[in-house]
Design a protein around this motif. Sequence first.
Motif, mmCIF file in Angstrom:
data_model
loop_
_atom_site.group_PDB
_atom_site.id
_atom_site.type_symbol
_atom_site.label_atom_id
_atom_site.label_comp_id
_atom_site.label_asym_id
_atom_site.label_seq_id
_atom_site.Cartn_x
_atom_site.Cartn_y
_atom_site.Cartn_z
ATOM 1 N N UNK A 86 6.555 -2.121 -6.351
ATOM 2 C CA UNK A 86 8.038 -1.478 -5.993
ATOM 3 C C UNK A 86 7.974 -1.003 -4.421
ATOM 4 N N UNK A 87 6.937 -0.285 -4.238
ATOM 5 C CA UNK A 87 7.094 0.161 -2.810
ATOM 6 C C UNK A 87 6.956 -0.900 -1.778
ATOM 7 N N UNK B 59 14.026 2.026 -0.541
ATOM 8 C CA UNK B 59 14.422 2.800 -1.701
ATOM 9 C C UNK B 59 13.526 3.829 -2.247
ATOM 10 N N UNK B 60 14.086 4.728 -3.075
ATOM 11 C CA UNK B 60 13.075 5.871 -3.592
ATOM 12 C C UNK B 60 11.981 5.425 -4.662
ATOM 13 N N UNK C 272 2.631 10.567 -6.331
ATOM 14 C CA UNK C 272 2.798 9.572 -5.096
ATOM 15 C C UNK C 272 3.244 10.332 -3.896
ATOM 16 N N UNK C 273 2.425 9.983 -2.916
ATOM 17 C CA UNK C 273 2.863 10.833 -1.438
ATOM 18 C C UNK C 273 3.276 9.578 -0.703
ATOM 19 N N UNK C 274 4.291 10.248 0.187
ATOM 20 C CA UNK C 274 4.873 9.076 1.154
ATOM 21 C C UNK C 274 4.313 9.129 2.315
ATOM 22 N N UNK D 243 -4.201 3.051 -1.932
ATOM 23 C CA UNK D 243 -3.100 2.988 -0.615
ATOM 24 C C UNK D 243 -2.342 2.038 -0.481
ATOM 25 N N UNK D 244 -1.082 1.912 -0.227
ATOM 26 C CA UNK D 244 0.024 0.874 0.038
ATOM 27 C C UNK D 244 0.806 0.817 1.509
ATOM 28 N N UNK D 245 0.848 0.018 2.313
ATOM 29 C CA UNK D 245 1.292 0.105 3.362
ATOM 30 C C UNK D 245 2.492 -0.558 3.756
#
Length: 457
Positions: free
Chosen positions: A57-58, A64-65, A77-79, A122-124
Amino acid sequence: MFFRRLSIRARITIGSLIVAIIVSGGGLLAVRANVQWILQGADYSLANGDLLSFAKDILSNPGEGVDSPAAGVLLLVKDPSGVVKVDTMPHDLSELIRHGLADSDKIRTTDEGTSYVIVSRTVTNDRGEWTLWAARSAAASDLAVDGLDRSLLIGELVLLLVFGVASWLLATAALRPVSRLRKEAESLSGDAGEELLPVGPAEDEISALATTLNAFLERVRASTEREKQMVSDAAHELRTPLAALRTQLELAHDSFDDPAALAAEVRGAEDSVARLSALANGLLELSRLEGSPAERRPATSAALVDEAMGSVDRARLLGLARSVEVGFDTDDLDPADRFSIAPEAFARVLDNLLSNAIAAVGPDGSVELTIRETAEGIEVQVSDDGPGIPPSFLPVAFDRFSRPDDSRTASTGGSGLGLALVRAIAESAGGTAQLHNGDVGAIATVRIPRIGPSRKM
């Protein structure tokens, strides 16, 4: 020390149980570790599954949030700026993650007595790098492992109990033939007889033991029989010279007034004592040779030839009284060759053979001693030109106290131990002794083995 005092059955059972504990314990520990690894892997897979949907989703909706997770899903979850957007973790787990202690992608921790597995990813996207953590309770896995531990422990105890009883019963069954063998042995006597221990049909250790014990029993019986026969023969042989000695002493008492008659009776008594002494010495030497043969002391050819020459000299002195000629012939022996007989024992063999031959021949007879070296050892032959040996006597010629008819030894008063000593000495040296009739007279042959290969080419 304590273990050695236990019975064989108990030692087999205890040893089997120790082996069973080591083998089954190692196997059960391997099973437990494998099940625990599978359950932990399942927990990590479920936690990874919780992260996967949020990571997608990220990546697909960077502007989006982050949606709130479903009930029961533990997520943090950390932005990219480090702000926590979602946190459904228990307080202690959340604090652990927030302070950066969860630096591995997979960890296991405990919160208020409950175990959790935590995975991170981790997602970028266009906004930067997002960090996601998911946790799963491992309580069900721990309960399953605890239940498995109880089951394995109970199974191990039952297995050891069954294995111990089976080992005891198998050891009892395996040792039952030994018990029967012992009872059979207790019922047997050491006297000569036909009874022996039963040998089973199987070619196993018990049958081998029974065979060995039977051979030992036969040797003991044979030795006992030999001892009884020797005592009986000795008593028989001693009876006559003792009776003669007693008569001679009684006559000597009656001859005190006649010096010549007294001297004759004393000389007769001395002859009887000499015969008794020779008989006792012969019995003692024969008993030693048959009971426990002396250690072989090798001799060289030169030493044996020297002893042979001494025996020939003694035989010639003995033959002078009967005008018997004693000849001697020998090969050119290698003086360094060694043979498994002591020189003094070799001399006793020659003395007995030569004295027997001299006693057998008539006046003006001849006796010949021949020594030859063969491929196996040394061969001694004593031949005479006497009347020979009765064929019926040949099979028992080397037995104790055996004598032929008066054609050979009746006049000599021999004890009948000479040939028995010859055979005992020859066999104790690993050789043989034989007696047979030749074209003229008798021939005695003794063979003694060589020590090591012959030097002759």
